[in-house]
Design an enzyme around this catalytic site. Structure first.
Site, PDB file in Angstrom:
ATOM      1  N   PRO A   1      72.778  83.389  29.347  1.00 50.93           N
ATOM      2  CA  PRO A   1      73.939  82.499  29.295  1.00 50.93           C
ATOM      3  C   PRO A   1      75.199  83.186  29.843  1.00 50.93           C
ATOM      4  CG  PRO A   1      72.884  82.770  27.124  1.00 50.93           C
ATOM      5  CD  PRO A   1      72.398  83.858  28.019  1.00 50.93           C
TER       6      PRO A   1
ATOM      7  N   TYR B   1      60.626  86.197  26.386  1.00 51.32           N
ATOM      8  CA  TYR B   1      61.470  86.960  27.303  1.00 51.32           C
ATOM      9  C   TYR B   1      60.684  87.903  28.212  1.00 51.32           C
ATOM     10  CZ  TYR B   1      65.163  85.133  24.355  1.00 51.32           C
ATOM     11  OH  TYR B   1      65.990  84.285  23.679  1.00 51.32           O
TER      12      TYR B   1
ATOM     13  N   SER C   1      72.752  74.077  21.876  1.00 50.55           N
ATOM     14  CA  SER C   1      73.023  75.006  20.774  1.00 50.55           C
ATOM     15  C   SER C   1      74.516  74.998  20.480  1.00 50.55           C
ATOM     16  CB  SER C   1      72.547  76.427  21.108  1.00 50.55           C
ATOM     17  OG  SER C   1      73.156  76.897  22.290  1.00 50.55           O
TER      18      SER C   1
ATOM     19  N   HIS D   1      69.557  87.768  27.408  1.00 50.70           N
ATOM     20  CA  HIS D   1      69.354  87.106  26.114  1.00 50.70           C
ATOM     21  C   HIS D   1      68.358  87.810  25.188  1.00 50.70           C
ATOM     22  CE1 HIS D   1      69.299  83.901  23.251  1.00 50.70           C
ATOM     23  NE2 HIS D   1      69.723  82.966  24.067  1.00 50.70           N
TER      24      HIS D   1
END
Length: 618
Positions: A109, A96, A543, A329
């Site tokens: 997301p 990240y 996922s 995220h």
């Protein structure tokens, strides 16, 4: 899962939630020889015999006594002995903080909520006030330590990610970002027409604003002359590539007024985006529109500037019942966000209310617009970011599949794991469309360990390709297809079991790579191996993010020639959030959606005829 009834608890002085049960273990370092064997097996579907033989020689040399692999393994084990979790800070940094692509599409997301029954602006604002109250109720539960501890069977899971949902913000930096935590913040920020307003929701004595009080302030914000006039899209800067945003950030906060406004946004518990007009693309529906809004805001001329993408939680309430959230995220995985989502939806649908009354001191303060001085340099940076975001928004194609033929209820009658079954359906859908194996990423949570995050499940296997080919072979006996399906599902289940215990391939390889870098050692040749690189080119990024409601998560692909595919399996139906890049000639999300639907249907048909016979009515 949490219930809306929990929202009725009395909220007093908040106390920190526990990080997790004391029984949590440290994440282990896998054995080097085990990882090499798993790596070889996962590479096999993607390469020819000569390439596989070359990879095998490379792995054998890597693990020889005295070889570089053994040295790196020893260094990694030494690190693990000193840290609560040998991977946690590395993962945050490499996955990240040092990731330079923009958070939109590539990292953050969107979570599409069921469409709400509002149509007018007043109804939209009333819904916004309700969902803000729901989020504050959830925040209070976290602070009071009342979030139900989660477990995998009898194994407790780390709950620390829940503490990082509210008050958290990513801060841009050149080459590496950072994360700021403000869990004791007393305000939220409302974005409306690219303007930002600080709205205090906790009084000096800890009293919480009522829903009616929040609604009154939202009406003031949305109804003011200023809010009706669209401002320059400062927020679009947060959607740019990270180095571009970091450079613009330095320019932006050099002005003291801008710095105070930015700090107020960063310290907020969360951002609420009240969106206005939404042009609907030809050939799409409200669910695709919602996906676009939650991934990139529709671009700079729609609502892409009515955001602050660095905030962990950003609730989006758009016209005509479209709503959901987008989240940065880095602090948390999808499932804690999905648990919160279920709470929010149940709170709103159940007509729940916080035990809160109007706070006189909050009435006096009200909401305050956060001013920005837009200098020519800042305006130039906005133009650069807007051009980049608009190009990316035009390229990413969001779609979804609501499969209503059956759900996990039927799969369980076949004595199969629903997740492994769906993973094999995705594998089959890709193979029947492209006729090549697709390297396939599925995230597995490693929260059975202290500060655990994820491991990669490599869902593409020799067994999954054997299954796909069996399904496509016209003369193949149905029973043989079922046996191939079972073998593929069992192989996937076995990898899942390893991954959730931190015994996968990818995080161990990352650890070996980073420990070499940390110790100034040359990166071993194994990491340049063709077979390893082929298996790590994940054309399928998937996922499971489960919800009890008709909600689903969506995100962009990991590769330019790949697909994003996040799914919510319910008892009698399934939701899939899908994506691909329009510019890539090999992928087409509409064709993939059709192939996925047909794969699920074909698997059902062969099981109905040759699989387990369900007892009673489905």
């Amino acid at each position: 899962m949490l219930t809306a009834q929990q929202a009725s608890v009395s909220f007093g002085t908040s106390t920190p939630a526990a990080s997790g049960p004391p029984a949590l273990q440290r994440q282990p370092v896998p054995k080097l020889s085990d990882t090499m064997q798993k790596l070889l097996k996962s590479i096999e579907p993607h390469v020819d015999a000569d390439t596989l033989a070359g990879t095998k020689r490379a792995t054998e040399q890597f693990v020889l006594p005295g070889a570089i692999g053994q040295k790196l393994q020893e260094l990694l084990e030494q690190r693990a002995a000193k840290k609560d979790n040998w991977l946690a800070d590395w993962w945050l940094r490499s996955a990240y903080m040092e990731y330079r692509d923009p958070v939109i599409v590539y990292s953050s997301p969107g979570l599409v909520f069921p469409r709400a029954p509002y149509r007018s602006l007043d109804e939209q604002l009333a819904y916004a006030a309700k969902i803000v109250s729901a989020a504050l109720a959830y925040k209070m539960l976290i602070d009071a330590g009342k979030i139900k501890p989660e477990a995998m069977g009898k194994i407790p899971l780390d709950m620390s990610q829940y503490e990082k949902i509210f008050g958290t913000c990513r801060i841009p930096g050149r080459e590496r970002d950072s994360v700021q935590f403000n869990p004791r913040s007393k305000h939220i920020v409302v974005a409306c027409n690219n303007r930002y307003y600080q709205l205090n929701v906790f009084g000096p004595s800890g009293g919480l604003a009522s829903e009616a009080q929040i609604l009154a302030e939202l009406k003031k914000i949305a109804g003011t002359e200023g809010a009706r006039q669209r401002s320059e899209p400062i927020g679009i800067l947060t959607a740019n590539q990270r180095d571009g945003w970091a450079k613009a950030y330095e320019i932006l906060v050099a002005d003291s007024t801008n710095r105070r406004s930015v700090e107020a946004i960063q310290k907020a518990l969360f951002v609420l985006s009240i969106d206005r007009e939404i042009p609907q693309k030809v050939g799409t529906d409200d669910i695709v529109t919602a996906s676009d809004l939650l991934i990139h805001g529709g671009g700079s001329t729609v609502n892409g500037g009515n955001r602050w993408y660095d905030k962990t939680i950003q609730l989006v309430v758009a016209p005509n019942g479209i709503n959901g959230l987008t989240y940065e995220h880095s602090p948390a995985e999808g499932q804690p966000i999905a648990v919160m989502t279920d709470f929010l939806i149940e709170y709103v649908n159940g007509g729940k209310h916080l035990n809160a009354v109007d706070q006189p001191e909050l009435k006096k303060d009200g909401s305050v617009e956060l001013p920005f001085n837009v200098t020519p340099e800042v305006r130039s940076a906005i133009g650069e970011a807007a051009g980049f975001v608009d190009k990316l928004a035009a390229d990413i194609q969001m779609d979804y599949l609501h499969f209503t033929g059956y759900g996990k209820g039927f799969i369980k009658t076949q004595r199969m794991s629903p997740d492994s079954y769906i993973q094999m359906a995705i594998q089959y859908a890709f193979y029947r469309l492209h006729r090549v194996p697709g390297a396939h990423y599925e995230s597995a949570q490693t929260r059975m360990y202290l500060h655990g995050r994820t491991e990669t499940i490599r869902s593409c296997s020799v067994e999954s390709i054997t299954f796909a080919r069996a399904m496509l072979e016209a003369g193949r006996d149905g029973r043989a297809k079922v046996e191939a399906m079972k073998a593929a599902i069992n192989a996937h289940k076995a990898y899942v079991s390893m991954a959730i215990q931190g015994q996968g391939v990818d995080r161990h390889l990352l650890g070996l790579k980073l420990i070499a870098k940390e110790n100034g050692l040359q990166l071993p040749e194994l990491f340049a191996d063709r077979g390893l690189q082929r298996s790590a080119h994940m054309r399928l990024s998937t996922s499971q993010v489960a919800s009890r409601y008709d909600a689903f998560m969506c995100y962009g692909p990991l590769t330019q020639d790949g697909y994003g595919c996040c799914y919510n399996p319910k008892e009698d139906d399934m939701w899939f959030g899908l994506s691909a890049f329009r510019s890539n000639p090999e992928t087409d999300v509409a064709r993939f959606r059709v192939s996925l639907r047909e794969a699920l249907q074909e698997m059902y048909e062969v099981l109905v005829q040759y699989g387990e016979k369900p007892k009673g009515k489905l």
